[in-house]
Each structure stands twice: as structure tokens, then as C-alpha cells.
Design a protein around this motif. Sequence first.
Motif, PDB file in Angstrom:
ATOM      1  N   LEU A 187     -29.097 -16.517  -4.731  1.00 26.07           N
ATOM      2  CA  LEU A 187     -29.478 -15.750  -3.589  1.00 26.07           C
ATOM      3  C   LEU A 187     -28.683 -14.342  -3.499  1.00 26.07           C
ATOM      4  CD1 LEU A 187     -31.447 -14.733  -1.334  1.00 26.07           C
ATOM      5  CD2 LEU A 187     -30.059 -15.974   0.184  1.00 26.07           C
ATOM      6  N   THR A 188     -27.177 -15.031  -3.581  1.00 24.04           N
ATOM      7  CA  THR A 188     -26.247 -13.849  -3.594  1.00 24.04           C
ATOM      8  C   THR A 188     -26.477 -12.854  -4.898  1.00 24.04           C
ATOM      9  OG1 THR A 188     -24.688 -15.204  -2.517  1.00 24.04           O
ATOM     10  CG2 THR A 188     -23.691 -13.245  -3.649  1.00 24.04           C
ATOM     11  N   ASP A 189     -26.558 -13.375  -6.086  1.00 22.70           N
ATOM     12  CA  ASP A 189     -26.899 -12.651  -7.134  1.00 22.70           C
ATOM     13  C   ASP A 189     -28.101 -11.704  -7.090  1.00 22.70           C
ATOM     14  OD1 ASP A 189     -24.655 -13.901  -8.398  1.00 22.70           O
ATOM     15  OD2 ASP A 189     -25.764 -15.361  -9.375  1.00 22.70           O
ATOM     16  N   LEU A 190     -29.122 -12.289  -6.637  1.00 18.34           N
ATOM     17  CA  LEU A 190     -30.456 -11.497  -6.579  1.00 18.34           C
ATOM     18  C   LEU A 190     -30.214 -10.308  -5.337  1.00 18.34           C
ATOM     19  CD1 LEU A 190     -33.030 -14.498  -6.567  1.00 18.34           C
ATOM     20  CD2 LEU A 190     -32.498 -12.706  -8.301  1.00 18.34           C
ATOM     21  N   GLN A 229     -37.785  -2.773  -7.947  1.00 13.15           N
ATOM     22  CA  GLN A 229     -37.267  -3.174  -6.392  1.00 13.15           C
ATOM     23  C   GLN A 229     -38.329  -4.140  -5.809  1.00 13.15           C
ATOM     24  OE1 GLN A 229     -37.989   0.464  -4.001  1.00 13.15           O
ATOM     25  NE2 GLN A 229     -36.017  -0.005  -2.595  1.00 13.15           N
ATOM     26  N   LEU A 230     -39.719  -3.893  -5.918  1.00 10.79           N
ATOM     27  CA  LEU A 230     -40.673  -4.776  -5.374  1.00 10.79           C
ATOM     28  C   LEU A 230     -40.565  -6.339  -5.828  1.00 10.79           C
ATOM     29  CD1 LEU A 230     -42.884  -5.327  -3.488  1.00 10.79           C
ATOM     30  CD2 LEU A 230     -44.306  -4.415  -5.127  1.00 10.79           C
ATOM     31  N   GLN A 231     -40.179  -6.336  -7.085  1.00 11.20           N
ATOM     32  CA  GLN A 231     -40.218  -7.699  -7.800  1.00 11.20           C
ATOM     33  C   GLN A 231     -38.895  -8.437  -7.500  1.00 11.20           C
ATOM     34  OE1 GLN A 231     -40.834  -6.589 -11.868  1.00 11.20           O
ATOM     35  NE2 GLN A 231     -43.091  -6.734 -11.552  1.00 11.20           N
ATOM     36  N   HIS A 232     -37.835  -7.562  -7.483  1.00 14.80           N
ATOM     37  CA  HIS A 232     -36.374  -8.338  -6.794  1.00 14.80           C
ATOM     38  C   HIS A 232     -36.608  -8.580  -5.419  1.00 14.80           C
ATOM     39  CE1 HIS A 232     -34.743  -6.969 -10.624  1.00 14.80           C
ATOM     40  NE2 HIS A 232     -33.897  -7.940 -10.219  1.00 14.80           N
ATOM     41  N   GLN A 233     -37.369  -8.033  -4.434  1.00 17.52           N
ATOM     42  CA  GLN A 233     -37.543  -8.307  -3.140  1.00 17.52           C
ATOM     43  C   GLN A 233     -38.277  -9.587  -3.036  1.00 17.52           C
ATOM     44  OE1 GLN A 233     -35.970  -6.660  -0.273  1.00 17.52           O
ATOM     45  NE2 GLN A 233     -36.735  -8.981   0.201  1.00 17.52           N
ATOM     46  N   ARG A 234     -39.211  -9.772  -3.868  1.00 17.30           N
ATOM     47  CA  ARG A 234     -39.941 -10.845  -3.797  1.00 17.30           C
ATOM     48  C   ARG A 234     -39.140 -12.062  -4.059  1.00 17.30           C
ATOM     49  NH1 ARG A 234     -45.431  -8.066  -5.895  1.00 17.30           N
ATOM     50  NH2 ARG A 234     -46.200  -7.414  -3.888  1.00 17.30           N
TER      51      ARG A 234
END
Length: 128
Positions: free
Chosen positions: A46-49, A87-92
Amino acid sequence: MGNPTDRLTEVPPPAPIKVGNGGSAGGYEFSPDEVRGVISKWKELLTDLQTDLSNANTIAEVKPPGQEFASGDFVNRAAKVSGETLQLQHQRMVDYVKNYIEALQKAAGIVEENEDEQHKNVGGYQAV
């Protein structure tokens, strides 16, 4: 070259998780001892993402280097759309990992409650 297309409309739920006697069967199973390590690894991810998401936000906000048409056209058509999709894919991914951590913690919490109940009922009486 067409614009990137994001066909995913929502974040999928985590697979079923069973920890000891708690949680749901049919997916991943962990012992109460190992689940803490699993949660720790998911928190590292989660931290990396979240770092990746911050970088994706920067990419999505790209500005053209100059006022000429070529720079503005590239940014408005290709870079901006690609950045927003990234951005959207990383948020998901961040949302999925958060949901998975919550599911792991919930399953682990259910195990602890079951153990507490077993201790209260030892010897044929229920503690008040």
C-alpha cells in the motif's frame, strides 16, 4: 494511435479470507500467527502504491513546455489522457489493497472474538 481505454468500472472485492475459524472459506486461508505478517506485507505494498499514485498524479497534471500548437496538442490529446488513465488505475489498486487489508483484519478479528468466547465457556459455564 487511439486513446487508452479503461474498461474497469469498479474495484473488485477481495477474495474470501479465512483466518483460523474466522472469515469465509473458499479463498485464502491463514493461521492467526501468519496473518500479521501477511497484513504487514500488504501494508508495505500500500505504501509503494501510494507513492506510485502520487507520481501518477504528477504525470496527469503535465503542462506543455511551450505555447506552440505541437506541445499543447500532445499534452491535451495523448499525455493528459494517458496520465489520467494511469492515475485512475493506481487509485483503484490503492483502493483494492486497502479493502484487502480491511478484510484480513476483519477475518483476524473474528478469530480473536471466537477465541475469547471459547475461553469464557471453558468448564461448562459462561463468564459474565
